[in-house]
Motif scaffolding. Sequence first.
Motif, mmCIF file in Angstrom:
data_model
loop_
_atom_site.group_PDB
_atom_site.id
_atom_site.type_symbol
_atom_site.label_atom_id
_atom_site.label_comp_id
_atom_site.label_asym_id
_atom_site.label_seq_id
_atom_site.Cartn_x
_atom_site.Cartn_y
_atom_site.Cartn_z
ATOM 1 N N ALA A 182 0.813 -1.217 0.000
ATOM 2 C CA ALA A 182 0.000 0.000 0.000
ATOM 3 C C ALA A 182 0.847 1.268 0.000
ATOM 4 N N GLY A 183 2.144 1.141 0.360
ATOM 5 C CA GLY A 183 3.023 2.301 0.295
ATOM 6 C C GLY A 183 3.875 2.563 1.514
ATOM 7 N N ALA A 184 3.748 1.731 2.541
ATOM 8 C CA ALA A 184 4.600 1.914 3.726
ATOM 9 C C ALA A 184 6.037 1.519 3.404
ATOM 10 N N ASP A 185 6.972 2.229 3.986
ATOM 11 C CA ASP A 185 8.395 1.919 3.811
ATOM 12 C C ASP A 185 8.908 1.001 4.905
ATOM 13 N N CYS A 186 8.244 1.029 6.040
ATOM 14 C CA CYS A 186 8.720 0.326 7.222
ATOM 15 C C CYS A 186 7.510 -0.102 8.044
ATOM 16 N N LEU A 187 7.597 -1.281 8.650
ATOM 17 C CA LEU A 187 6.532 -1.758 9.526
ATOM 18 C C LEU A 187 6.985 -1.662 10.972
ATOM 19 N N ALA A 188 6.168 -1.028 11.798
ATOM 20 C CA ALA A 188 6.424 -0.969 13.229
ATOM 21 C C ALA A 188 5.443 -1.899 13.927
ATOM 22 N N VAL A 189 5.957 -2.723 14.801
ATOM 23 C CA VAL A 189 5.107 -3.688 15.486
ATOM 24 C C VAL A 189 5.370 -3.663 16.978
ATOM 25 N N VAL A 190 4.345 -4.077 17.720
ATOM 26 C CA VAL A 190 4.467 -4.232 19.164
ATOM 27 C C VAL A 190 4.163 -5.689 19.495
ATOM 28 N N SER A 191 2.876 -6.009 19.514
ATOM 29 C CA SER A 191 2.434 -7.336 19.959
ATOM 30 C C SER A 191 2.957 -8.474 19.100
ATOM 31 N N ALA A 192 3.108 -8.237 17.800
ATOM 32 C CA ALA A 192 3.533 -9.316 16.894
ATOM 33 C C ALA A 192 4.895 -9.873 17.283
ATOM 34 N N ILE A 193 5.705 -9.055 17.960
ATOM 35 C CA ILE A 193 7.011 -9.530 18.445
ATOM 36 C C ILE A 193 7.016 -9.637 19.970
ATOM 37 N N CYS A 194 6.594 -8.580 20.666
ATOM 38 C CA CYS A 194 6.649 -8.589 22.127
ATOM 39 C C CYS A 194 5.765 -9.676 22.730
ATOM 40 N N GLY A 195 4.655 -9.968 22.082
ATOM 41 C CA GLY A 195 3.737 -10.962 22.597
ATOM 42 C C GLY A 195 4.024 -12.366 22.126
ATOM 43 N N SER A 196 5.042 -12.527 21.292
ATOM 44 C CA SER A 196 5.354 -13.839 20.736
ATOM 45 C C SER A 196 6.177 -14.678 21.720
ATOM 46 N N GLU A 197 5.942 -15.968 21.692
ATOM 47 C CA GLU A 197 6.757 -16.873 22.497
ATOM 48 C C GLU A 197 8.173 -16.986 21.934
ATOM 49 N N ASP A 198 8.330 -16.663 20.672
ATOM 50 C CA ASP A 198 9.640 -16.733 20.012
ATOM 51 C C ASP A 198 9.870 -15.427 19.252
ATOM 52 N N PRO A 199 10.324 -14.364 19.942
ATOM 53 C CA PRO A 199 10.490 -13.051 19.303
ATOM 54 C C PRO A 199 11.434 -13.073 18.107
ATOM 55 N N GLU A 200 12.465 -13.896 18.168
ATOM 56 C CA GLU A 200 13.414 -13.963 17.050
ATOM 57 C C GLU A 200 12.734 -14.526 15.801
ATOM 58 N N LYS A 201 11.986 -15.577 15.954
ATOM 59 C CA LYS A 201 11.275 -16.174 14.822
ATOM 60 C C LYS A 201 10.215 -15.215 14.287
ATOM 61 N N ALA A 202 9.500 -14.543 15.186
ATOM 62 C CA ALA A 202 8.459 -13.596 14.764
ATOM 63 C C ALA A 202 9.063 -12.461 13.935
ATOM 64 N N ALA A 203 10.203 -11.929 14.392
ATOM 65 C CA ALA A 203 10.871 -10.860 13.646
ATOM 66 C C ALA A 203 11.364 -11.360 12.299
ATOM 67 N N TYR A 204 11.935 -12.544 12.282
ATOM 68 C CA TYR A 204 12.453 -13.136 11.042
ATOM 69 C C TYR A 204 11.338 -13.305 10.013
ATOM 70 N N GLU A 205 10.197 -13.796 10.442
ATOM 71 C CA GLU A 205 9.088 -14.017 9.513
ATOM 72 C C GLU A 205 8.522 -12.698 8.996
ATOM 73 N N LEU A 206 8.431 -11.705 9.853
ATOM 74 C CA LEU A 206 7.955 -10.395 9.414
ATOM 75 C C LEU A 206 8.928 -9.768 8.414
ATOM 76 N N LYS A 207 10.210 -9.871 8.706
ATOM 77 C CA LYS A 207 11.212 -9.294 7.802
ATOM 78 C C LYS A 207 11.135 -9.956 6.441
ATOM 79 N N ASN A 208 10.931 -11.252 6.407
ATOM 80 C CA ASN A 208 10.807 -11.956 5.128
ATOM 81 C C ASN A 208 9.601 -11.488 4.338
ATOM 82 N N GLU A 209 8.513 -11.176 5.042
ATOM 83 C CA GLU A 209 7.319 -10.650 4.348
ATOM 84 C C GLU A 209 7.624 -9.304 3.702
ATOM 85 N N ILE A 210 8.367 -8.479 4.417
ATOM 86 C CA ILE A 210 8.724 -7.159 3.876
ATOM 87 C C ILE A 210 9.614 -7.298 2.637
ATOM 88 N N LEU A 211 10.515 -8.256 2.664
ATOM 89 C CA LEU A 211 11.518 -8.391 1.609
ATOM 90 C C LEU A 211 11.027 -9.169 0.386
#
Length: 212
Positions: A182-211
């Motif tokens: 839609a036009g965002a350059d960067c995604l900012a998240v709170v719960s998607a990482i902070c609330g995850s049982e595996d913050p590293e995996k959650a960040a990795y999966e989000l980054k892959n979606e962006i890329l």
Amino acid sequence: MNLDTSFPYQLYLVISEQDCRGKNFLHVAEKAILGGVDVIQLREKNLTSDLYLAKAKQLKEITDKYTIPLIINDNLEVAQELNAAGIHVGNRDISPSNIRQVWNSPRPLVGYSIENLEQLKNPQIPLSDYLGISPVFNTETKKDTITEWGLKGIVEIRQRTDKPLVAIGNIHIQNARRVIQAGADCLAVVSAICGSEDPEKAAYELKNEILK
């Protein structure tokens, strides 16, 4: 996607101790960095400046270790004392123009939240390094906002400004790619990482979606 090299970040973690739901927030932050987070904002609205600064110093040890910028939410005193990478403010906070007057060396990153289209005409916009689009979708972690932008809102803002856009608000693995499209350059998240049982995996999966 905006290619502004002054804001090359793609995945932005907004963190507080409360949002980590009993997990050590420093551990969450480090794991998120290892997973692909490019920039971290500490948002602690209910602490005294002394407590905020103490917590920010702990976090900065980790962000410095990985050369990750640390942004302070709405506390200029803490941001300057810490020599943070920058500060993020909204409509009811200190203005970007006042920040520039008080804090100009080294030049900090200044983020400014956009809550309505009329705000894009605000003279504060040129003084900001990036615009926070808040919230894209309504969220439990931030209830003091006005507009739920949705994907159409991001499209409209993108048509009206060339400033880097940081989208925040109930963004997760299922909708991340659409927010970028839609036009965002960067995604900012709170719960998607902070609330995850595996913050590293959650960040990795989000980054892959962006890329993608």
